[in-house]
Design a protein around this motif. Structure first.
Motif, mmCIF file in Angstrom:
data_model
loop_
_atom_site.group_PDB
_atom_site.id
_atom_site.type_symbol
_atom_site.label_atom_id
_atom_site.label_comp_id
_atom_site.label_asym_id
_atom_site.label_seq_id
_atom_site.Cartn_x
_atom_site.Cartn_y
_atom_site.Cartn_z
ATOM 1 N N SER A 1 0.791 -1.228 0.000
ATOM 2 C CA SER A 1 0.000 0.000 0.000
ATOM 3 C C SER A 1 0.825 1.281 0.000
ATOM 4 O O SER A 1 0.339 2.339 -0.409
ATOM 5 C CB SER A 1 -0.908 0.018 1.236
ATOM 6 O OG SER A 1 -0.128 0.083 2.433
ATOM 7 N N GLY A 2 2.046 1.198 0.510
ATOM 8 C CA GLY A 2 2.842 2.409 0.697
ATOM 9 C C GLY A 2 2.453 3.192 1.929
ATOM 10 O O GLY A 2 3.012 4.255 2.208
ATOM 11 N N ALA A 3 1.482 2.669 2.710
ATOM 12 C CA ALA A 3 0.988 3.384 3.880
ATOM 13 C C ALA A 3 2.002 3.341 5.020
ATOM 14 O O ALA A 3 2.696 2.339 5.211
ATOM 15 C CB ALA A 3 -0.331 2.768 4.346
ATOM 16 N N PRO A 4 2.091 4.409 5.805
ATOM 17 C CA PRO A 4 2.979 4.406 6.965
ATOM 18 C C PRO A 4 2.430 3.515 8.077
ATOM 19 O O PRO A 4 1.219 3.330 8.215
ATOM 20 C CB PRO A 4 2.995 5.872 7.403
ATOM 21 C CG PRO A 4 1.672 6.400 6.947
ATOM 22 C CD PRO A 4 1.375 5.698 5.655
ATOM 23 N N VAL A 5 3.338 2.979 8.878
ATOM 24 C CA VAL A 5 2.983 2.196 10.061
ATOM 25 C C VAL A 5 3.058 3.126 11.269
ATOM 26 O O VAL A 5 4.036 3.858 11.447
ATOM 27 C CB VAL A 5 3.938 1.005 10.240
ATOM 28 C CG1 VAL A 5 3.598 0.230 11.510
ATOM 29 C CG2 VAL A 5 3.878 0.089 9.018
ATOM 30 N N VAL A 6 2.022 3.083 12.111
ATOM 31 C CA VAL A 6 1.908 3.999 13.248
ATOM 32 C C VAL A 6 1.776 3.206 14.544
ATOM 33 O O VAL A 6 0.988 2.263 14.629
ATOM 34 C CB VAL A 6 0.676 4.911 13.084
ATOM 35 C CG1 VAL A 6 0.578 5.874 14.250
ATOM 36 C CG2 VAL A 6 0.747 5.671 11.769
ATOM 37 N N LEU A 7 2.538 3.602 15.549
ATOM 38 C CA LEU A 7 2.426 3.044 16.899
ATOM 39 C C LEU A 7 2.210 4.183 17.892
ATOM 40 O O LEU A 7 2.377 5.361 17.549
ATOM 41 C CB LEU A 7 3.707 2.292 17.278
ATOM 42 C CG LEU A 7 3.973 0.932 16.632
ATOM 43 C CD1 LEU A 7 5.391 0.477 16.945
ATOM 44 C CD2 LEU A 7 2.975 -0.104 17.123
ATOM 45 N N GLY A 8 1.863 3.824 19.122
ATOM 46 C CA GLY A 8 1.779 4.815 20.176
ATOM 47 C C GLY A 8 3.144 5.415 20.463
ATOM 48 O O GLY A 8 4.188 4.788 20.237
ATOM 49 N N ILE B 1 10.877 -7.013 12.876
ATOM 50 C CA ILE B 1 9.516 -6.569 12.594
ATOM 51 C C ILE B 1 9.520 -5.105 12.145
ATOM 52 O O ILE B 1 10.492 -4.389 12.329
ATOM 53 C CB ILE B 1 8.599 -6.750 13.829
ATOM 54 C CG1 ILE B 1 9.158 -6.007 15.046
ATOM 55 C CG2 ILE B 1 8.412 -8.214 14.145
ATOM 56 C CD1 ILE B 1 8.285 -6.120 16.271
ATOM 57 N N ALA B 2 8.412 -4.692 11.548
ATOM 58 C CA ALA B 2 8.330 -3.385 10.898
ATOM 59 C C ALA B 2 8.590 -2.229 11.869
ATOM 60 O O ALA B 2 8.108 -2.239 12.997
ATOM 61 C CB ALA B 2 6.959 -3.216 10.262
ATOM 62 N N GLN B 3 9.348 -1.263 11.405
ATOM 63 C CA GLN B 3 9.579 -0.041 12.167
ATOM 64 C C GLN B 3 8.475 0.968 11.829
ATOM 65 O O GLN B 3 8.065 1.082 10.672
ATOM 66 C CB GLN B 3 10.936 0.548 11.795
ATOM 67 C CG GLN B 3 12.103 -0.369 12.103
ATOM 68 C CD GLN B 3 12.356 -0.519 13.587
ATOM 69 O OE1 GLN B 3 12.290 0.452 14.344
ATOM 70 N NE2 GLN B 3 12.624 -1.737 14.018
ATOM 71 N N PRO B 4 7.983 1.712 12.820
ATOM 72 C CA PRO B 4 6.939 2.701 12.526
ATOM 73 C C PRO B 4 7.500 3.913 11.797
ATOM 74 O O PRO B 4 8.659 4.292 11.998
ATOM 75 C CB PRO B 4 6.430 3.093 13.916
ATOM 76 C CG PRO B 4 7.614 2.882 14.810
ATOM 77 C CD PRO B 4 8.343 1.688 14.243
ATOM 78 N N GLN B 5 6.684 4.507 10.951
ATOM 79 C CA GLN B 5 7.083 5.734 10.262
ATOM 80 C C GLN B 5 6.814 6.965 11.121
ATOM 81 O O GLN B 5 7.492 7.972 11.010
ATOM 82 C CB GLN B 5 6.352 5.854 8.922
ATOM 83 C CG GLN B 5 7.017 5.069 7.797
ATOM 84 C CD GLN B 5 7.090 3.583 8.093
ATOM 85 O OE1 GLN B 5 6.058 2.928 8.259
ATOM 86 N NE2 GLN B 5 8.289 3.033 8.164
ATOM 87 N N PHE B 6 5.791 6.875 11.978
ATOM 88 C CA PHE B 6 5.583 7.947 12.956
ATOM 89 C C PHE B 6 4.768 7.426 14.129
ATOM 90 O O PHE B 6 4.306 6.280 14.124
ATOM 91 C CB PHE B 6 4.946 9.190 12.324
ATOM 92 C CG PHE B 6 3.555 8.997 11.752
ATOM 93 C CD1 PHE B 6 2.420 9.259 12.502
ATOM 94 C CD2 PHE B 6 3.394 8.586 10.425
ATOM 95 C CE1 PHE B 6 1.161 9.110 11.957
ATOM 96 C CE2 PHE B 6 2.123 8.438 9.869
ATOM 97 C CZ PHE B 6 1.010 8.692 10.640
ATOM 98 N N ARG B 7 4.650 8.250 15.141
ATOM 99 C CA ARG B 7 3.990 7.876 16.394
ATOM 100 C C ARG B 7 2.791 8.774 16.634
ATOM 101 O O ARG B 7 2.736 9.909 16.163
ATOM 102 C CB ARG B 7 4.965 8.009 17.571
ATOM 103 C CG ARG B 7 6.270 7.234 17.417
ATOM 104 C CD ARG B 7 6.058 5.763 17.633
ATOM 105 N NE ARG B 7 7.320 5.026 17.708
ATOM 106 C CZ ARG B 7 7.540 4.021 18.534
ATOM 107 N NH1 ARG B 7 6.589 3.636 19.369
ATOM 108 N NH2 ARG B 7 8.691 3.383 18.532
ATOM 109 N N LEU B 8 1.844 8.274 17.421
ATOM 110 C CA LEU B 8 0.691 9.062 17.818
ATOM 111 C C LEU B 8 0.632 9.170 19.339
ATOM 112 O O LEU B 8 0.767 8.168 20.048
ATOM 113 C CB LEU B 8 -0.596 8.417 17.303
ATOM 114 C CG LEU B 8 -0.859 8.531 15.798
ATOM 115 C CD1 LEU B 8 -2.084 7.708 15.414
ATOM 116 C CD2 LEU B 8 -1.041 9.976 15.377
ATOM 117 N N ALA B 9 0.437 10.386 19.827
ATOM 118 C CA ALA B 9 0.370 10.636 21.257
ATOM 119 C C ALA B 9 -1.057 10.488 21.773
ATOM 120 O O ALA B 9 -2.027 10.495 21.012
ATOM 121 C CB ALA B 9 0.896 12.043 21.557
ATOM 122 N N ASP B 10 -1.169 10.340 23.072
ATOM 123 C CA ASP B 10 -2.467 10.271 23.723
ATOM 124 C C ASP B 10 -3.316 11.481 23.337
ATOM 125 O O ASP B 10 -2.867 12.626 23.408
ATOM 126 C CB ASP B 10 -2.260 10.244 25.241
ATOM 127 C CG ASP B 10 -3.552 10.089 26.015
ATOM 128 O OD1 ASP B 10 -4.344 9.187 25.672
ATOM 129 O OD2 ASP B 10 -3.780 10.871 26.959
#
Length: 345
Positions: free
Chosen positions: A107-114, A164-173
């Motif tokens: 997809s080319g979509a970024p992976v996002v984690l907390g 495992i995949a590294q996130p492209q960016f993070r999301l805060a609370d």
């Protein structure tokens, strides 16, 4: 009281088969992905469709079979993999993050984690060094030498975890998912992992709980080789935050959807505290000199002797988390929990 809100999912769970793909609300789809070789059987991935954009939450365990199930589920929803614009993962465990790299490639979509979720590669850059330290941890916990190989990480296992995949960016609370047409907010819920997140969809009255709250199973909360100093305290505090979804339908990452989040949170809280009380009872006998000794005396569903391999590892790490929590609460533990010294508040 907990009410099953997804009869087909519940029946599938009871029958030990995969549940169907379902549209929970307009533009919100539940897609099961097989969790190969695990009693949990599958991860429930969620597709959230916005205005020309879409998020895929927890793509699941990486396998060819899983990829076929995920893409088939997306097809039922009328969404091709390349239409996914963001991949959101509630926590780093491979039954959630594992397929992210494959989906990103399609997809080319970024992976996002907390924002506070560490990845194994961040814990220790040197796999061999980590394996040595991990074994030393379980030695300090009193694990007999004949069990050390099966409870501690081996070099090949650690290498698998760090690829495992590294996130492209993070999301805060409190941040919104970056998907046009959606108003889905991140809720930080550390405990099961240091940076676990839930997602709150107020418009649809849904809360996606990852592994933080499941309808039947208590999530594993353990003292692992991370920077999480008191995971049990984190978990109990995170349960208190779930009031935001008190009236919402719960979309967990395993088992089945349900209503009655407040009652389930109360059950999980009481179960966790009861376990700590059981640990206190063992400590009060004065005969437990190690984490291993304490774990031997606790109640396990099939008995302590039945625990082997990774299951035994998790049981010991869970026991250690209770000891750290109790010491922070002012209890005299007098058992070595962290490397080199007893745990400190």
């Amino acid at each position: 009281m907990i009410t099953v809100s997804a009869p087909a999912q519940f029946q599938a769970w009871q029958a030990n088969v995969m549940p169907p793909v379902e549209e929970v609300r307009p533009g919100v789809w539940s897609i099961p992905v097989p969790f190969i070789g695990n009693p949990m059987r599958y991860t429930l991935s969620y597709l959230l469709v916005g205005d020309g954009e879409a998020a895929l939450v927890d793509p699941g365990w990486d396998s060819d079979e899983g990829w076929e199930c995920l893409t088939a589920g997306l097809a039922v929803a009328g969404v091709a993999p390349e239409r996914i614009t963001v991949i959101v993962v509630t926590h780093f465990h491979p039954d959630h993050l594992g397929m992210a790299a494959r989906l990103r490639a399609a997809s080319g979509a970024p992976v996002v984690l907390g924002e506070h979720e560490p990845l194994p590669a961040q814990w220790r850059g040197d796999p061999a060094g980590f394996v040595v330290e991990d074994r030393a941890q379980f030695t300090a916990w009193g694990v007999p030498v004949e069990y050390l190989d099966e409870v501690s990480f081996q070099t090949h296992t650690w290498e698998q975890m760090t690829t495992i995949a590294q996130p492209q960016f993070r999301l805060a609370d409190g941040e919104l998912l970056p998907v046009a047409g959606l108003m889905v907010r991140v809720l930080s819920t550390p405990g099961h992992t240091p940076g676990h997140i839930c997602l709150v969809d107020e418009a649809n009255q849904l809360i996606l709980t990852g592994d933080h709250v499941l309808p039947r199973i208590t999530p594993h909360v353990s003292l692992e080789a991370t920077n999480q100093l008191n995971p049990l305290d984190d978990y109990l505090r995170s349960l208190e935050r779930m009031g935001v979804g008190a009236q919402m339908e719960v979309l967990p990452a395993h088992e089945y959807r349900f209503l009655g989040l407040t009652d389930r949170v109360a059950q999980l809280t009481e179960h966790t505290l009861e376990r700590s009380r059981e640990v206190i009872t063992v400590l009060e006998t004065g005969v437990a000199a190690s984490v291993w000794n304490v774990a031997q005396e606790l109640t396990w569903s099939r008995g302590f002797a039945s625990l082997r391999g990774f299951t035994l590892r998790l049981a010991l790490a869970e026991t250690a988390s209770h000891l750290v929590y109790l010491e922070q609460q002012g209890r005299a533990v007098n058992i070595e929990v962290s490397r080199g010294a007893p745990a400190r508040p």
